[in-house]
Motif scaffolding. Structure first.
Motif, short mmCIF file in Angstrom:
data_model
loop_
_atom_site.label_atom_id
_atom_site.label_comp_id
_atom_site.label_asym_id
_atom_site.label_seq_id
_atom_site.Cartn_x
_atom_site.Cartn_y
_atom_site.Cartn_z
N PHE A 18 -24.11 19.87 48.94
CA PHE A 18 -24.25 20.92 47.93
C PHE A 18 -25.32 21.93 48.36
CE2 PHE A 18 -26.03 22.83 44.11
CZ PHE A 18 -24.90 23.15 43.36
N LEU A 19 -26.45 21.42 48.85
CA LEU A 19 -27.50 22.33 49.29
C LEU A 19 -27.04 23.18 50.46
CD1 LEU A 19 -30.35 23.39 49.11
CD2 LEU A 19 -31.14 21.42 50.44
N GLU A 20 -26.31 22.58 51.40
CA GLU A 20 -25.80 23.36 52.54
C GLU A 20 -24.85 24.47 52.06
OE1 GLU A 20 -22.62 22.71 56.12
OE2 GLU A 20 -24.27 21.29 56.03
N ALA A 21 -23.95 24.14 51.14
CA ALA A 21 -23.00 25.14 50.65
C ALA A 21 -23.72 26.33 50.03
CB ALA A 21 -22.05 24.51 49.63
N ASN A 22 -24.79 26.07 49.31
CA ASN A 22 -25.53 27.16 48.67
C ASN A 22 -26.40 27.92 49.66
OD1 ASN A 22 -25.12 27.36 45.56
ND2 ASN A 22 -25.04 25.17 46.06
N LEU A 23 -26.92 27.25 50.67
CA LEU A 23 -27.62 27.98 51.73
C LEU A 23 -26.67 28.93 52.44
CD1 LEU A 23 -29.90 25.22 53.33
CD2 LEU A 23 -30.57 27.04 51.76
N GLN A 177 -29.81 22.43 42.00
CA GLN A 177 -28.98 23.30 41.17
C GLN A 177 -29.81 24.34 40.42
OE1 GLN A 177 -25.46 21.77 39.19
NE2 GLN A 177 -25.95 19.72 39.91
N ASP A 178 -31.06 24.49 40.81
CA ASP A 178 -31.94 25.49 40.22
C ASP A 178 -31.93 26.72 41.13
OD1 ASP A 178 -34.12 27.08 39.40
OD2 ASP A 178 -35.22 25.34 38.66
N ILE A 179 -31.28 27.78 40.69
CA ILE A 179 -31.12 28.96 41.54
C ILE A 179 -32.45 29.58 41.90
CG2 ILE A 179 -30.83 30.62 39.65
CD1 ILE A 179 -28.61 31.92 41.33
N ASP A 180 -33.42 29.47 41.01
CA ASP A 180 -34.74 30.03 41.32
C ASP A 180 -35.41 29.26 42.46
OD1 ASP A 180 -34.55 31.98 39.35
OD2 ASP A 180 -35.40 30.67 37.81
N VAL A 181 -35.24 27.94 42.47
CA VAL A 181 -35.79 27.14 43.57
C VAL A 181 -35.11 27.50 44.88
CG1 VAL A 181 -36.05 24.80 44.48
CG2 VAL A 181 -36.50 25.25 42.06
N LEU A 182 -33.77 27.65 44.86
CA LEU A 182 -33.05 27.99 46.08
C LEU A 182 -33.45 29.37 46.60
CD1 LEU A 182 -29.50 26.53 45.37
CD2 LEU A 182 -31.47 25.46 46.44
N GLY A 193 -32.04 37.95 51.86
CA GLY A 193 -30.91 37.67 50.99
C GLY A 193 -31.28 36.70 49.88
N ARG A 194 -30.59 36.82 48.76
CA ARG A 194 -30.82 35.93 47.62
C ARG A 194 -29.47 35.45 47.07
NH1 ARG A 194 -34.95 36.14 49.69
NH2 ARG A 194 -36.99 36.73 48.87
N LEU A 195 -29.51 34.33 46.41
CA LEU A 195 -28.33 33.74 45.80
C LEU A 195 -28.13 34.36 44.41
CD1 LEU A 195 -26.34 31.47 46.66
CD2 LEU A 195 -27.78 29.88 45.38
N GLU A 196 -26.98 34.96 44.18
CA GLU A 196 -26.70 35.55 42.87
C GLU A 196 -26.18 34.53 41.88
OE1 GLU A 196 -27.47 38.60 42.09
OE2 GLU A 196 -28.17 39.06 44.12
N ALA A 197 -25.44 33.54 42.38
CA ALA A 197 -24.91 32.48 41.52
C ALA A 197 -24.71 31.26 42.38
CB ALA A 197 -23.58 32.90 40.88
N LEU A 198 -24.76 30.09 41.79
CA LEU A 198 -24.58 28.86 42.55
C LEU A 198 -23.15 28.72 43.03
CD1 LEU A 198 -26.53 26.26 40.37
CD2 LEU A 198 -27.21 27.15 42.60
#
Length: 465
Positions: A18-23, A177-182, A193-198
């Motif tokens: 899950f962490l890899e997918a979001n990275l 699953q905390d977008i702010d932490v990611l 770059g930043r994550l807009e949504a998980l």
């Protein structure tokens, strides 16, 4: 430091997929999976990557790292588990330009998840309708091996980082699953770059309570009872280590009693009792003064007092933040952590007090984990960390509890063959006693912040007394 690559150190069933997918959803980052897994390259059934087949990779793994960096856009990385090529673990730990991400999870949860995955053959889930579930048998011996393996892996990582003077970004399963932490992780990596949504394509497998996943849930209780719970310290905690706070100690002037305060405990009460016991307090407390005092008074009994973590946090909030005894930290809490605090010396209304205290507890979770960026403050440290700090000077002979403080001090006086002075009343806050504020949300936030204290010392809900 400008990073040239990154590695995610993790173990099976810790949420690394899950962490890899979001990275990979963050512009400027590419995580290539388990590049150095002995059974495949990158992902299951893949046998070639970056122009290397498995034999070539195994012959020269460092060359694969070089190729990965050269052939990837942006910052490239991979996942490294404890059973992956140890030469690569060694290589990246010796390379300060390779950023280290360390992912952890409660070992009991990861072990049960591993049993279920082995039973069902399902290691990832991208469609809820395809979930395979199973109730599995909990194996206490296997669990002990699991803990030992994790403990050695993570402890070795921490030791090597300390020796080489490096830092890592530590992230727990509960935070992936905390977008702010990611996004904080992206910022730490130096990526714009930043994550807009998980990315939620991957689903949490087996979200049921533990008791519903096991054929023999009673086996967990038996296994945990048989394991030294302090052995869990081998799975790293990330609270900053502290030197012994000798200048905060209090010694009875004419009696061999030494108080080692946790800070934000019943310090005024104990100080007054100690002064009555020993005809005043030692005026100067440092290692030299304590050495001379010990020579004079004889065999010393040292003690400290545990306070419920929630009550201790509320004391810190009122005396150090609301009363503005730490103006620099208060300013950072307002500016960086959006603590809704009015100007100093302004009396807060009830809802303002509760909201600000809840925000303070959430800050403490980051601070205790070493992720707040605010200077280490002993008054915010866990009591577990404070005991560890004391032990670098001397371990206390007695660890008393505030709830039975009078009995504990009476026992201490009896050990010294001295009459026991009366213990004065505890001070109460001028406004809003804790009992008026506490609810389930505040209890949960305190537990999140000081989980090591709750688990290590057996604290329950503050409202239960």
């Amino acid at each position: 430091m400008t990073f040239t690559s990154f590695v995610m150190f993790a173990a099976m069933r810790t949420g690394s997929n899950f962490l890899e997918a979001n990275l990979n959803a963050i512009p400027g980052l590419t995580c290539h999976g388990e590049v150095f897994n002995p059974g495949f390259i990158g992902k299951l059934n893949q046998t070639e990557m970056f122009g290397f087949d498995m034999a070539a990779r195994d012959a020269d793994p460092v060359a694969v790292l070089t190729a990965m960096r050269a052939q990837s856009e942006g910052l490239a990385g991979f996942r490294q588990f404890q059973d992956h090529d140890p030469r690569i673990t060694e290589a990246v730990l010796n390379d300060p330009t390779c950023a280290k991400i360390i992912l952890t999870r409660n070992p009991l949860e990861s072990y049960v998840s591993l049993l279920i995955a082995r039973s069902t053959g399902q290691w990832k889930l991208s469609h809820g309708g395809k979930l395979r579930s199973a109730r599995v048998h909990f194996d206490a011996t296997g669990f002990e091996r699991h803990i030992d393996s994790l403990g050695r892996f993570y402890a070795d990582l921490m030791h090597r980082l300390h020796v080489t003077g490096q830092t890592a970004f530590h992230i727990d399963y509960e935070d992936i699953q905390d977008i702010d932490v990611l996004n904080g992780l992206a910022r730490w990596l130096g990526i714009e770059g930043r994550l807009e949504a998980l990315d939620t394509k991957l689903k949490k497998q087996n979200p049921e309570p533990l008791s519903e996943k096991l054929e023999n849930p009673e086996g967990v209780v038996e296994a945990l009872a048989a394991i030294d719970r302090f052995g869990f310290s081998r799975i790293p905690n990330f609270e900053p280590r502290r030197p012994p706070p000798v200048p905060t100690f209090m010694a009875a002037a004419q009696a061999p009693a030494l108080y080692m305060p946790m800070r934000n405990g019943p310090d005024d009460q104990v100080s007054a009792w100690l002064s009555a016991l020993g005809d005043g307090l030692l005026e100067k407390v440092d290692q030299r003064a304590l050495g001379e005092w010990r020579q004079r008074v004889g065999s010393v009994r040292s003690f400290t007092v545990l306070r419920h973590p929630l009550a201790r946090a509320y004391e810190a909030f009122n005396t150090q933040i609301v009363e503005n005894r730490l103006p620099g930290i208060r300013q950072q809490l307002v500016r960086r952590f959006a603590l809704p605090l009015p100007a100093p010396d302004t009396v807060m209304e009830f809802e303002e007090q509760r909201t600000a205290f809840l925000a303070f507890l959430r800050f403490l979770k980051l601070h205790v984990a070493g992720q707040s960026g605010v200077r280490a403050e002993a008054g915010f440290a866990s009591q577990t960390a404070m005991l560890e700090a004391f032990s670098r000077f001397r371990s206390p002979d007695l660890v008393l509890r505030e709830g039975r403080l009078a009995e504990g001090l009476a026992f201490l006086a009896s050990q010294l063959d001295l009459p026991c002075p009366a213990l004065g009343p505890a001070a109460a806050p001028d406004r809003y006693p804790l009992a008026t504020l506490v609810d389930d949300e505040i209890e949960a936030a305190a537990r999140d912040a000081y989980l090591r204290d709750y688990e290590g010392f057996g604290f329950g809900d503050w409202r239960d007394g």
